[in-house]
Design a protein around this motif. Structure first.
Motif: not given
Length: 129
Positions: A42-49, A65-74, A111-115, A120-124
């Motif tokens: 379930v978390l893997l599906g959420f992460s990929l989407l 910040a957005s690149i760092l968020a992407t790296l954390l998500l990856a 890592a997912l929560l941090a990403g 979210g902070l970057t988007a806002s």
């Protein structure tokens, strides 16, 4: 008189430490492995989407910040894949191995929560006024 060798029970072994290993083996209760596999997928599906949305559909340009968020998500996705692989192995039915798999999964959740939080902070525009 010739002594004939005694037949050994197939369940017995003379290997040193075998009894200690068997004594430490604690099988998991029924349903634990299935539950963690479901949670990981379930978390893997959420992460990929979320990663697909964040990389390809979100408005705005790339920032540090957005690149760092992407790296954390990856990183979270890689950790989830490792924990999914470990949870599918037969040896994961033993409690000590299962606990290590849960630690991998916990690391992926962090890592997912941090990403997601950073995304979210970057988007806002907290980091990019």
């Amino acid at each position: 008189m010739i002594d004939t060798p005694k037949r050994q029970d197939p369940d017995e072994t003379n290997e040193p430490g075998f009894q200690a290993t068997e004594a430490r083996r604690v099988p998991l209760p029924v349903g634990y492995r299935q539950g963690v596999i479901s949670a990981i997928t379930v978390l893997l599906g959420f992460s990929l989407l979320f990663l697909r949305y964040w990389n390809f559909e979100a408005d705005g340009g790339w920032t540090t910040a957005s690149i760092l968020a992407t790296l954390l998500l990856a990183l979270a996705i890689v950790l989830q894949l490792v924990s999914l692989w470990r949870s599918l192995l037969p040896r994961d039915d033993d409690e000590p191995v299962y606990q290590v798999t849960l630690r991998w999964f916990l690391a992926s959740i962090i890592a997912l929560l941090a990403g997601v939080l950073l995304a979210g902070l970057t988007a806002s525009h907290v980091f990019n006024p």
